[in-house]
Design a protein around this motif. Structure first.
Motif, PDB file in Angstrom:
ATOM      1  N   HIS A 117       0.689  -1.152  -0.100  1.00 37.82           N
ATOM      2  CA  HIS A 117      -0.484   0.344   0.149  1.00 37.82           C
ATOM      3  C   HIS A 117       1.246   1.076  -0.286  1.00 37.82           C
ATOM      4  CE1 HIS A 117       1.090   0.934   3.825  1.00 37.82           C
ATOM      5  NE2 HIS A 117       0.930  -0.533   4.339  1.00 37.82           N
ATOM      6  N   GLU A 118       0.520   1.813  -0.572  1.00 40.19           N
ATOM      7  CA  GLU A 118       0.874   3.801  -0.752  1.00 40.19           C
ATOM      8  C   GLU A 118       1.145   3.826   1.162  1.00 40.19           C
ATOM      9  OE1 GLU A 118       0.030   6.798  -3.053  1.00 40.19           O
ATOM     10  OE2 GLU A 118      -0.500   5.443  -3.979  1.00 40.19           O
ATOM     11  N   VAL A 147       4.507   4.312  -9.996  1.00 43.81           N
ATOM     12  CA  VAL A 147       3.419   4.365  -8.359  1.00 43.81           C
ATOM     13  C   VAL A 147       5.116   5.174  -7.373  1.00 43.81           C
ATOM     14  CG1 VAL A 147       2.819   3.195  -6.344  1.00 43.81           C
ATOM     15  CG2 VAL A 147       1.515   3.260  -8.523  1.00 43.81           C
ATOM     16  N   GLU A 259      -3.916   0.304  -5.646  1.00 44.91           N
ATOM     17  CA  GLU A 259      -2.807   1.073  -5.364  1.00 44.91           C
ATOM     18  C   GLU A 259      -1.763   0.710  -5.702  1.00 44.91           C
ATOM     19  OE1 GLU A 259      -2.689   2.373  -1.637  1.00 44.91           O
ATOM     20  OE2 GLU A 259      -3.746   4.020  -1.086  1.00 44.91           O
ATOM     21  N   THR A 260      -1.459  -0.515  -5.383  1.00 43.99           N
ATOM     22  CA  THR A 260      -0.223  -1.375  -5.332  1.00 43.99           C
ATOM     23  C   THR A 260       0.074  -2.666  -5.924  1.00 43.99           C
ATOM     24  OG1 THR A 260       0.560  -2.083  -2.754  1.00 43.99           O
ATOM     25  CG2 THR A 260       2.094   0.106  -4.550  1.00 43.99           C
TER      26      THR A 260
END
Length: 381
Positions: A117-118, A147, A259-260
């Protein structure tokens, strides 16, 4: 280590220090596949086990990682290296931070760079600081390059895509799961915890004649009861995890992560064991599955499409066999640690100072002229 009589280092060899908590005498990871005539490998690991079952990294685990980083720093003080290779973002973070604070300038590569996750807030700020001195992060989807470059305020050239790799697996080595876990004669396996969407999958298998076996940590499961044809297992050893994959009719990888990347490890293990895969089309699977060739995609959160796809493949043994055969071929070409070592060999010879004499022999297989130019513009910021 190979030295000349005057004590100087053999210039034909690149010294690589591997730093990972799982390293043991019998587990040399990528170092086992680096040619000894070109590389000298050293290893720093932890004697105690590291708990990988938590959704967030607890303080005890961070303390273990910092101890590992300090062990690596002492090793560097005693035996200077040409390259440091760490595994996973957390170890890369602690080693990067310790090296920054102690003015180490040895080139550093982080393997298995997937954050799940970010990062935000203080963790993002500290990570930006620690990763400034990292020369390359190996990511396992092309999308993650952009990202992570944005999240960690680093050039995109620092993040290099390659397929995720692991130990070579043979299906015949992983048998007996049905008997040991009282599983149905035919079952679907869904495994893993990061970014999973088991809520969608549970709704999709309601009324299905086959059993669904979920292997995940409790935090990954939705609240409430599960359908009667679902069996949930938690906290099982890796060997049993692989045995459950090996005897499944197919492996389902439902993901809810925009997100990822999530799901690649289970995906490559299933392919390497010759088991067909149905997965959510997302960041973590698009670089691995060729839809209809070596696996099957389902759109994120689509219960009806999951149900139709599972039933279609389960009712067609010839289609399952075709997918399994192609998945196994694809995995053997791309997903083994032997392949990963070739990528590392080129990186080591590129980043070591001075460059190793073998650089031109291996570099061309893992980089392009465009990426060479991109990397040469920025070793540090």
């Amino acid at each position: 280590m190979n030295h000349f009589q005057d004590g100087t280092k053999d210039p034909t060899k690149v010294r690589v220090l591997f730093v990972a908590w799982f390293l043991r005498e019998d587990r040399r990871w990528l170092g086992a596949f680096l040619p000894p005539e070109r590389f000298e490998c050293s290893y720093v690991g932890l004697e105690e086990a590291v708990d990988s079952t938590r959704k967030r990294t607890p303080w005890k685990k961070w303390w273990q990682f910092f101890r590992l980083a300090l062990k690596a720093r002492r090793e560097l003080a005693r035996h200077p290296q040409d390259l440091i290779v760490t595994a996973f973002p957390q170890v890369g973070f602690t080693v990067g931070l310790v090296n920054l604070l102690t003015f180490v300038r040895t080139p550093h590569v982080i393997w298995y760079f997937n954050c799940g996750h970010e990062y935000r807030g203080l963790r993002k700020w500290l990570s930006r600081l620690a990763y400034r001195g990292v020369d390359r992060c190996l990511v396992y989807t092309r999308h993650e390059r952009s990202v992570y470059a944005r999240v960690f305020a680093l050039p995109k050239s620092r993040f290099q895509f390659t397929h995720l790799t692991g130990a070579e697996l043979k299906a015949e080595d992983f048998r007996g799961a049905r008997e040991d876990f009282a599983l149905a004669p035919r079952y679907i396996a869904a495994l893993g915890s990061s970014g999973r969407d088991y809520g969608t999958l549970l709704r999709a298998v309601e009324g299905l004649s086959l059993q669904l076996v979920i292997v995940a940590h409790p935090h990954a499961l939705p609240p409430g009861p599960v359908p009667p044809n679902v069996k949930v297992l938690t906290s099982i050893p890796q060997q049993d995890y692989l045995r459950i994959i090996a005897e499944a009719e197919l492996v389902a990888i439902p993901v809810n992560n925009r997100e990822t990347a999530s799901g690649q490890m289970t995906l490559i293990q299933a392919m390497a064991l010759g088991v067909p895969v149905v997965a959510t089309r997302c960041i973590g699977t698009e670089d691995y599955i060729r839809h209809g060739a070596n696996g099957w995609f389902v759109e994120m959160g689509d219960v009806e499409e999951w149900r139709r796809t599972l039933r279609s493949i389960l009712d067609d043994p010839e289609e399952r066999q075709r997918l399994a055969t192609e998945a196994l071929r694809f995995a053997r070409e791309r997903f083994t640690d032997r392949t990963g070592a070739r990528v590392l060999a080129a990186l080591a010879e590129e980043l070591s100072t001075p460059p190793a004499i073998f650089y031109n022999q291996t570099h061309s297989s893992t980089a392009t002229p465009e990426s060479d130019a991109e990397h040469s513009k920025d070793r540090r910021i």
